[in-house]
Design a protein around this motif. Structure first.
Motif, PDB file in Angstrom:
ATOM      1  N   VAL A 296      36.811 -36.468  -1.256  1.00 34.43           N
ATOM      2  CA  VAL A 296      36.208 -36.839   0.083  1.00 34.43           C
ATOM      3  C   VAL A 296      37.214 -35.434  -0.157  1.00 34.43           C
TER       4      VAL A 296
ATOM      5  N   ALA B 287      35.927 -48.059   4.807  1.00 36.56           N
ATOM      6  CA  ALA B 287      34.972 -47.521   5.418  1.00 36.56           C
ATOM      7  C   ALA B 287      33.713 -47.488   4.985  1.00 36.56           C
TER       8      ALA B 287
ATOM      9  N   LYS C  60      31.728 -41.111   6.185  1.00 39.87           N
ATOM     10  CA  LYS C  60      31.770 -40.461   4.900  1.00 39.87           C
ATOM     11  C   LYS C  60      33.272 -39.881   4.788  1.00 39.87           C
TER      12      LYS C  60
ATOM     13  N   CYS D  55      39.384 -40.934  -0.061  1.00 39.40           N
ATOM     14  CA  CYS D  55      39.987 -39.472   0.348  1.00 39.40           C
ATOM     15  C   CYS D  55      41.824 -39.587   0.540  1.00 39.40           C
TER      16      CYS D  55
ATOM     17  N   PRO E 115      37.159 -39.556   7.411  1.00 36.97           N
ATOM     18  CA  PRO E 115      38.311 -39.767   7.821  1.00 36.97           C
ATOM     19  C   PRO E 115      37.969 -39.148   9.258  1.00 36.97           C
TER      20      PRO E 115
ATOM     21  N   ALA F 131      34.863 -44.528  10.677  1.00 35.95           N
ATOM     22  CA  ALA F 131      36.214 -44.490   9.754  1.00 35.95           C
ATOM     23  C   ALA F 131      36.878 -45.614  10.284  1.00 35.95           C
TER      24      ALA F 131
ATOM     25  N   HIS G 273      35.952 -44.572   0.988  1.00 33.51           N
ATOM     26  CA  HIS G 273      34.953 -44.157   2.515  1.00 33.51           C
ATOM     27  C   HIS G 273      33.663 -44.760   1.242  1.00 33.51           C
TER      28      HIS G 273
ATOM     29  N   GLN H 250      37.785 -49.608   9.314  1.00 33.62           N
ATOM     30  CA  GLN H 250      39.169 -49.695   8.586  1.00 33.62           C
ATOM     31  C   GLN H 250      40.037 -50.093   8.986  1.00 33.62           C
TER      32      GLN H 250
ATOM     33  N   SER I 137      42.709 -39.816   4.116  1.00 30.78           N
ATOM     34  CA  SER I 137      42.905 -40.994   4.759  1.00 30.78           C
ATOM     35  C   SER I 137      43.765 -42.183   4.500  1.00 30.78           C
TER      36      SER I 137
END
Length: 512
Positions: A135, A352, A355, A394, A357, A361, A387, A365, A397
């Motif tokens: 990501v 998540a 897509k 990510c 953060p 998400a 994600h 999470q 993330s």
């Protein structure tokens, strides 16, 4: 609950000086291995019913597609191969296996301070997965991930307090040869973190090469076997109720090499597992019980993690829903079944479907991470960074997940009730002789760090302060933290002599 009474003394200046230093491990408000188990979505009767149903499934349905070596191990232990080729497991065989299975496992790290004790309801959070995309928050897009991305994830994990282990969260899409990809995965992870690492292998023959590298990193085969700092994440089944032939052969090779094994059953509720939460848990339990028999038939007492990982499904579209309430319940119920058997166990949390953060998400999470921790899951995999229902990973993330998990762990710790925390003396002093508030009292100041978890990046300033600070953005600050981490050299990097020996034996893609 463990008494968290601080051991500090002295005046306010001394407390301020002490606060500038890292807290001693026993004073930290949250830490690896805290006891969960407060949340119990299943009753004792529910768990017994799931157990009985799993035993019946193993005895009457059994599992197909065991490799010849697996058939030999399992039938030698007392399983029965039917005319239809399925291996069935008598109830007595499963019960005997449960009686002798390893119930207390230490997952070692290269740095012993990060060893993970898996027993009871001790809770640990970490990464996992096989994401094929990274990501990119700067461009709001996805791209294929590579070895450098994996190595960077390991380096970030190494410095985050609440990410307790690294299981390979993404695949190296820039390496096309599967053997070289697996060897570079081992190298990239081990050179990035001193914490425990989990990975998988594409082919049984690749395990030998990986063990050779691990022996070099450890210093010798004997040192590796004494403290194996990598485990094998093994999808030994293809739900519903079939062995994954090559993965089983990988598992046998890893057991022979002294590597702990995660027995991973990952059915999709409504597709490859029953759509009901109870049914999906039952199938996962049955499959992992079969795996436990298999492991103990190969080597009695070998360290194996009971990895029930059923995933949720959006039945409107057939898409996975890792961030759903159903997923949180699946994981919590599985954790209870690990406790029912008193076996070290792991399940998925913190995924998540979002897509990027963003707010979606965050709620996805937090929901499953809190419930997994409260249910006492030993190993909570995929807890940060994942994600798009496991398709994307990510770095930002992952960093933000450290804050999320910190708050989840504070929930796991719960409420200590003792003479000091009941605070009657404080009430008396403040209300009768004091200022009428608790700000700045000795007790408040002395406990402010041992009782409270403060976010590293989460912003708690007032709107006015936030404006004066330039309106800091959460994800942008996570990017800055990522860049600062990656600007430092990895503490897990190998001694130059060891690194040279590895590079002479293997085609390593990372630059020195």
């Amino acid at each position: 609950m463990t008494d968290q009474t601080p051991l500090r003394s002295g005046g306010r200046a001394a407390r301020r000086a002490a606060r500038s230093q890292p807290l001693a491990a026993h004073l930290r408000p949250v830490r690896p291995g805290m006891e969960g188990g407060q949340y119990k979505p299943l009753s004792q009767a529910d768990m017994q019913a799931i157990h009985n149903a799993a035993l019946e499934a193993l005895e009457t349905i059994g599992l197909a597609d065991a490799p010849p070596s697996g058939v030999a191990y399992l039938t030698g232990a007392g399983a029965v191969e039917g005319a239809d080729g399925r291996i069935r497991f008598p109830r007595a065989l499963v019960e005997d296996t449960l009686a002798k299975a390893n119930r207390s496992i230490t997952l070692c790290a290269r740095d012993p301070v990060h060893d993970l004790e898996l027993s009871g309801n001790r809770v640990h959070y970490g990464t996992a997965g096989a994401a094929v995309h990274l990501v990119d928050v700067a461009t709001n897009s996805y791209r294929e991930c590579g070895l450098q991305d994996l190595h960077d994830a390991a380096r970030i994990t190494d410095v985050l307090d609440n990410i307790h282990f690294l299981q390979r969260p993404m695949v190296c899409r820039d390496i096309t040869d599967n053997y070289e990809m697996d060897m570079n995965t081992v190298y990239g992870c081990c050179s990035g973190t001193m914490k425990h690492i989990g990975t998988s292998f594409t082919d049984p023959s690749y395990v030998k090469g990986a063990l050779e590298m691990l022996h070099l990193i450890a210093g010798s085969e004997d040192k590796w076997r004494a403290r194996p700092f990598m485990s094998n994440s093994n999808c030994f089944v293809v739900p519903p109720m079939k062995f994954a032939t090559e993965s089983c052969q990988v598992m046998e090779a890893c057991i022979e090499g002294g590597m702990p094994v995660l027995l991973l059953s990952a059915g999709m509720a409504g597709a490859t597992a029953p759509s009901t939460i109870a049914g999906a848990i039952t199938q996962a339990v049955a499959e992992c019980l079969a795996g436990l028999v298999y492991v103990n038939a190969v080597k009695p007492g070998h360290p194996a993690i009971f990895g029930t990982w059923p995933f949720g499904l959006d039945l409107r579209s057939g898409a996975m829903t890792g961030g759903s309430g159903e997923q949180a319940l699946l994981t919590a119920g599985c954790a209870q079944m690990h406790g029912f058997y008193a076996l070290p166990g792991g399940a998925a949390g913190g995924i998540a479907d979002a897509k990027m953060p963003d707010m979606q998400a965050g709620w996805e999470q937090m929901c499953s991470n809190v419930m997994a921790g409260l249910s006492g899951c030993n190993m909570i995999y995929e807890a940060a960074g994942m994600h798009a229902s496991l398709l994307g990973f990510c770095h930002e993330s992952l960093i933000l997940g450290d804050d999320i998990i910190g708050q989840a762990l504070r929930c796991v710790r719960g409420i200590e009730v003792n003479e000091e925390t009941l605070a009657l003396d404080q009430m008396r002093a403040v209300c009768l002789d004091g200022p009428g508030h608790y700000l700045g009292t000795e007790q408040t100041l002395s406990r402010m760090e041992v009782d409270h978890v403060y976010p590293s990046l989460g912003n708690r300033s007032s709107p006015k302060e936030w404006d004066e600070l330039g309106k800091p953005e959460l994800v942008a600050n996570a990017t800055l933290r990522k860049e600062a981490i990656l600007a430092e050299r990895s503490r897990a990097r190998f001694d130059p002599i060891v690194d040279k020996a590895i590079r002479e034996r293997f085609n390593i893609y990372l630059s020195v």
